[in-house]
Structure formats: C-alpha cells, structure tokens
Design an enzyme around this catalytic site. Structure first.
Site, short mmCIF file in Angstrom:
data_model
loop_
_atom_site.label_atom_id
_atom_site.label_comp_id
_atom_site.label_asym_id
_atom_site.label_seq_id
_atom_site.Cartn_x
_atom_site.Cartn_y
_atom_site.Cartn_z
N THR A 73 0.82 -1.21 0.00
CA THR A 73 0.00 0.00 0.00
C THR A 73 0.85 1.26 0.00
O THR A 73 0.45 2.30 -0.50
CB THR A 73 -0.93 -0.02 1.24
N THR B 27 1.54 -4.54 4.21
CA THR B 27 1.40 -4.86 5.64
C THR B 27 0.76 -6.23 5.89
O THR B 27 0.94 -6.80 6.96
CB THR B 27 0.56 -3.79 6.36
N ASP B 28 0.03 -6.74 4.90
CA ASP B 28 -0.71 -8.00 5.15
C ASP B 28 0.20 -9.15 5.58
O ASP B 28 -0.14 -9.92 6.46
CB ASP B 28 -1.49 -8.43 3.89
N SER C 28 1.24 -7.57 -0.98
CA SER C 28 1.97 -8.60 -0.24
C SER C 28 1.15 -9.86 0.03
O SER C 28 1.70 -10.87 0.45
CB SER C 28 2.52 -8.05 1.08
N1 ASP Z 1 -2.88 -5.57 0.72
C1 ASP Z 1 -1.81 -4.66 1.03
C2 ASP Z 1 -0.49 -5.42 1.02
O1 ASP Z 1 -0.23 -6.15 1.92
C3 ASP Z 1 -2.04 -4.02 2.32
C4 ASP Z 1 -0.97 -3.08 2.77
O2 ASP Z 1 0.09 -2.95 2.23
O3 ASP Z 1 -1.24 -2.39 3.76
O4 ASP Z 1 0.26 -5.26 0.11
#
Ligand code: ASP
Length: 347
Positions: free
Chosen positions: A12, A92-93, A59
């Site tokens: 993100t 973050t995932d 991710s």
């Molecule tokens: N879906 C995103 C990822 O993990 C969420 C994020 O980055 O906060 O790439």
C-alpha cells in the site's frame, strides 16, 4: 551519514487510488521506489540513500521465490562494505511473515527494518512517507543493530518475532502482543525501551546450536537457517480450529502433500477430538505437527491429549503464520520432531 539501502517490494505504501478520500479502494504496488522516496521531505538529509525494486506486488501475493530472493539479497548487502543498514518497503498484510523469515535467515550485524503503510500514497494524510522516514532513521541508528529484524509502523518499533498485524484498516495496525514494542520514534529519533543485553536473547544463535546437532555439514550462511542450495521450501499448511470439526481438513492437508502441519488451536493449543485423531495419525506417519493458537496472544503450553509423547509440538508464543515459517525452515534441516520441538521451545 549512514548508507542505507532501500529494497522495495510493493504494498500500500506504493499504492494509488483515484481519489484522495479512497483509503481502502486502491491498487497496491503501483508506484516505483524512486517516486516514493521523492514524496518524503527531508529524507535525504537522514542518510545516504540508494534503492532497488525487487518486485511491486500486493503482499498477499508474496511467493516463496521472492522470499528466498529477498533474503539472499539482504545477506549479500549485510556482507557488503558500502551498506550500513537496510530498509524494506512491504505490504502490511504479510509483513510479519517476511520479517520473521528474514530474522531467521539473515545475519545479525546490521539493522534490517521493514515498513509499509495502511493508506495509499494518494490518500490525504497518507502514512507511508512518515513510516519510510522513520524506517530510514531506525536503520541508521547505531542502537538498532543486534536486535533482530525490525518493523516500524505508526511511530512504533516492533521486533520480528512478536510483531503481528492486529487491525485491517487502522493506522495503528501492528502490535507485539506478548513481548511488547521494542521502541518508538520520538521527534524523528528512534528510542529503544531496553538495552540490548536485557532485551530479547539472540534466539538465532541458540537455535543454530539446536539444529546443528543433527550434524548437517552443509555450508551455512551466517544466519540461523542456511538457504544455501535451497530452491523450494517444504510445504507446510496452516489449519484453523473451530467447533464441530471433523478431521477432513487434516486429511486433505496430508493428501495434498503436507510435509508439516501447523494447527491454529481454539485456545491454549486446544484441538477438537476429531481433528486431533487425524493430527496424531499425521504425526505418527512422520509429518511434524505444530499446535499454535487462534487467540492472538499468549503461549501454547498445553499438549494435545496424549501428552508430550504424542509427537505434537507446541508453538510457544509464535502465532500460526510465524510457526509455519519456523517449521518450514526447521524442515530444511530435520524431520525429527524432538529437535523441532526444542527449537520451538525457544519461542
Ligand atoms: N494488501 C496490502 C499489502 O499487503 C495491504 C498493505 O500494504 O497495507 O500489500
């Protein structure tokens, strides 16, 4: 100035949306790392920066191949003179899994800090720029080395062993539910709450000793687990405990070729008797089984019925997704549940 290398993987923090109000409807992994760096005022006065793009993905789509490539790249940079610290931008995932994988496979010498964001780069009050600035400052801090792989998000510094994503959308999305945060960034200065020596023991060193007792002569990287010659990691599935279980998922995992199983028990390693029967059968057939918990915090101290003779391993404080990473890496060295159990008992 410290020389900090940024490795970008997407997420993100590299995400874009059509409107500045969009915080959950966006495309992750859209911007290149150079554009992201340029959006952070003052970042070039914190460190001498250089950057590379490993991939640009959401991710959730992280692959084994990318994990292996990332780890090998970090090991190379740690061994290189022109780098003092490494920052990895990441979605973050699955950040906690990548952080833990790196923690177990790269040497301890230089700071390695992961960061990301909860809002895309195009959002009003995007959190990515500050998170990246904080990560660079942490990686440049002499106090950050020797604490294992770190995550900085939302002004806080977490350790890779315990950090977990706790919220789907909040900016305050990470916590360390068992050991607590390692520090925070206050007015741009990383502050650690404890001296290294009174903090977390060097679990990587301890575990090397355990796995080396198997007598493997393989050439090792200086990290805890060597990735030397490894092209594919063993297959480990996570199964999620629930009421009214019938053992079918365990049988399916075994049929699908599981080399190890992690079971997210309903409480302190609690497993429904129907699943338990199948897990014991799997363990007996030589598939190491680790029981963790779906609760989100606390250690798994209980053994399944059948006691410690059952061959089932408790995950300690590791959540299911981290237990999976550790079991995969253990399986690159040994299938012996006793040795694997000793490694897990460190956690
Ligand atoms: N879906 C995103 C990822 O993990 C969420 C994020 O980055 O906060 O790439």
């Amino acid at each position: 100035m410290k020389k900090i290398r940024i490795i970008a993987t997407g997420g993100t923090i590299a995400g874009t949306a059509d409107s500045a109000a969009d915080t959950s409807d966006y495309q992750a992994g859209s911007l290149g790392i150079e554009e992201i760096i340029q959006s952070v005022p003052g970042i070039s006065s914190c460190a001498e920066l250089s950057a590379e793009q490993l991939c640009n993905i959401d991710s959730r789509d992280m692959t084994e191949n990318l994990l292996l490539r990332l780890s090998k790249r970090v090991i190379a940079l740690i061994g290189q003179e022109g780098t003092d610290g490494i920052v990895i931008t990441h979605g973050t995932d699955t950040m906690e899994e990548t952080a833990f994988f790196l923690h177990l496979t790269v040497p301890a010498g230089k700071p390695v800090v992961l960061t990301g964001s909860m809002r895309p780069a195009t959002a009003l009050s995007a959190d990515g720029p500050m998170n990246l600035l904080n990560a660079v400052r942490t990686a440049a801090s002499p106090d950050a080395a020797g604490r294992g792989v770190l995550i900085t998000m939302n002004d806080s510094i977490e350790g890779a062993v315990d950090a977990t994503k706790k919220n789907t959308t909040s900016l305050d999305a990470f916590c360390s539910p068992n050991r607590g945060s390692l520090g925070m960034i206050r007015d741009g200065v990383p502050v650690f709450f404890a001296e290294r020596s009174s903090g977390i023991p060097d679990d990587r060193q301890l575990m090397r000793t355990e796995t080396e007792c198997e007598g493997k002569k393989r050439k090792r990287d200086p990290g805890m687990f060597s990735l030397e010659g490894i092209k594919k990691l063993p297959t480990v599935y996570i199964l999620y405990g629930n009421t009214c279980a019938d053992g079918a998922m365990v049988r399916a995992a075994v049929r699908a070729g599981a080399e190890g199983i992690v079971y997210a028990g309903t409480g302190n390693g609690s497993v429904h008797q129907e699943d338990e029967r199948e897990l014991l059968r799997a363990a007996e057939s030589g598939i190491p089984v680790v029981v963790s918990s779906r609760t989100g915090s606390g250690p798994v101290t209980a053994h399944v019925r059948g006691g410690s003779q059952s061959g089932i391993i408790s995950s300690g404080f590791l959540n299911p997704q981290k237990a999976r990473i550790l079991l995969q890496l253990c399986l690159t060295e040994t299938k012996n549940p006793e040795i694997i159990g000793r490694v897990f008992s460190r956690y």
